[in-house]
Design an enzyme around this catalytic site. Structure first.
Site, PDB file in Angstrom:
ATOM      1  CB  THR A 126      15.587  90.234  24.079  1.00 45.97           C
ATOM      2  OG1 THR A 126      15.173  90.626  25.366  1.00 45.97           O
ATOM      3  CG2 THR A 126      16.948  89.570  24.134  1.00 45.97           C
TER       4      THR A 126
ATOM      5  N   GLY B 140      12.355  87.248  31.044  1.00 47.42           N
ATOM      6  CA  GLY B 140      13.607  86.681  31.524  1.00 47.42           C
ATOM      7  C   GLY B 140      13.488  85.819  32.758  1.00 47.42           C
TER       8      GLY B 140
ATOM      9  CB  THR C  10      13.678  86.870  22.757  1.00 42.29           C
ATOM     10  OG1 THR C  10      13.054  88.142  22.985  1.00 42.29           O
ATOM     11  CG2 THR C  10      12.813  86.059  21.816  1.00 42.29           C
TER      12      THR C  10
ATOM     13  CG  ASP D  10      16.498  85.731  29.173  1.00 37.77           C
ATOM     14  OD1 ASP D  10      15.837  86.755  29.447  1.00 37.77           O
ATOM     15  OD2 ASP D  10      16.685  85.335  28.003  1.00 37.77           O
TER      16      ASP D  10
HETATM   17  N1  GLY Z   1      14.634  88.510  27.872  1.00 39.25           N
HETATM   18  C1  GLY Z   1      15.151  89.733  28.317  1.00 39.25           C
HETATM   19  C2  GLY Z   1      14.886  90.030  29.714  1.00 39.25           C
HETATM   20  O1  GLY Z   1      13.955  89.518  30.319  1.00 39.25           O
HETATM   21  O2  GLY Z   1      15.616  90.812  30.252  1.00 39.25           O
END
Ligand code: GLY
Length: 311
Positions: free
Chosen positions: A177, A231, A228, A208
């Site tokens: 991310t 999520g 990051t 997230d």
């Molecule tokens: N942090 C990115 C996701 O889990 O989609």
């Protein structure tokens, strides 16, 4: 008036072969962001421009460089938030868009909504004349090869490994991310985050990154943060809101980032966070083996890192 800019390109078990290219991608994004800040650009423009540069860079799992989901498609999430009035826009599970962060900004500025998902987000992109692309255009290297073979019938190539247990031991698939937080010369804060999500995720899974308070938060009275990592954990502790809330309660950004990570650990979460406060002070924390991250120091010099102590 102090300025600040921090970026990230994912917190996970980043392999050695991606280290140099990730560092140079972060450096490039910071150079672009620093020029924009020096020209007097608004923090919101700065974070959008910086995240677009990171979305364009195939080293990161966002925009070009995104990962396939379990259906062999690319679904992306992004959000952007302005700290002066808490205005925000987000898209989730959107397909065939070159720059999800810019679509998120359009949701904020040209719709009465905050979050659009899936086909509706795609329809809004078309209505707004946003650049669309083919799924292949978002894929590079082994992921493009995988996509072509899946389309040719080798669906067995898509692993069904995405599960609540799958985040363990930091070794799961890419979590690259990208995100940025900025404070401009007029004291305005903004944050933006964009991702292709976790590899082989269930279609429709949303992490997230597009959820305000989880992946992205900005408030001129306190701070701005972008997260990051895994999520599902970040969502459960609203990581970025938690971190900014700690600043509001008096913590320095470095401590606030650490306090946020401590909260993430309560749910067994893995990830990282960048944060700037309204005075331009910076904080970074992560609990993964590596985190791709970068920042401008008080003199405007660029720093990038992947290993070791947060900063
Ligand atoms: N942090 C990115 C996701 O889990 O989609």
């Amino acid at each position: 008036m102090p300025q600040a800019l921090l970026v990230h390109g994912g917190a996970w078990n980043i392999p050695d072969e991606l280290v140099e290219s990730s560092l140079s991608g972060l450096r490039h994004a910071l150079e672009i962001g620093r020029s924009r800040l020096d020209e007097g650009a608004d923090a919101l423009d700065v974070v959008e421009t910086v995240v677009r540069a990171l979305e364009e860079d195939p080293n990161f799992d966002a925009g070009r460089g995104s990962r396939l989901n379990r259906a062999g498609e690319v679904e992306m999430d992004a959000s952007i938030m302005r700290g002066s009035d808490l205005q925000a826009g987000a898209v989730a599970a959107v397909e065939r868009v070159r720059h999800p962060v810019s679509l998120a900004r359009l949701v904020m500025e040209r719709s009465p909504h905050v979050l659009l998902v899936g086909q509706g987000a795609g329809r809004f992109a078309d209505e707004q004349g946003v650049e669309r692309c083919r799924t292949e255009d978002l894929l590079v290297g082994a992921e493009l090869e995988r996509y072509r073979r899946v389309r040719a019938g080798e669906t067995v190539l898509i692993r069904e490994e995405f599960s609540p247990e799958g985040h363990g031991e930091e070794a799961q698939g890419p979590l690259g991310t990208v995100g940025a937080v900025a404070l401009d010369a007029r004291g305005r804060l903004a944050a933006a985050t964009s991702t292709g999500g976790s590899q082989d995720k269930f279609p429709g899974r949303v992490g997230d990154s597009p959820v305000l308070g989880a992946g992205t938060w900005a408030d001129d009275t306190s701070g701005a943060a972008s997260a990051t990592g895994w999520g599902e954990g970040i969502l459960r502790v609203l990581l970025t809101h938690t971190v900014v809330d700690c600043i509001e309660r008096g913590s320095a950004p470095e401590d606030a980032a650490r306090e946020g990570l401590a909260r993430l650990e309560r749910v067994g979460g893995k990830g990282g966070v960048i944060v700037a406060d309204r005075h331009g002070r910076r904080g970074i924390a992560f609990n993964t083996p590596r985190m791709a991250r970068g920042w401008l120091d008080d003199e405007g010099e660029i720093h990038v890192a992947i290993e070791g102590e947060p900063r």
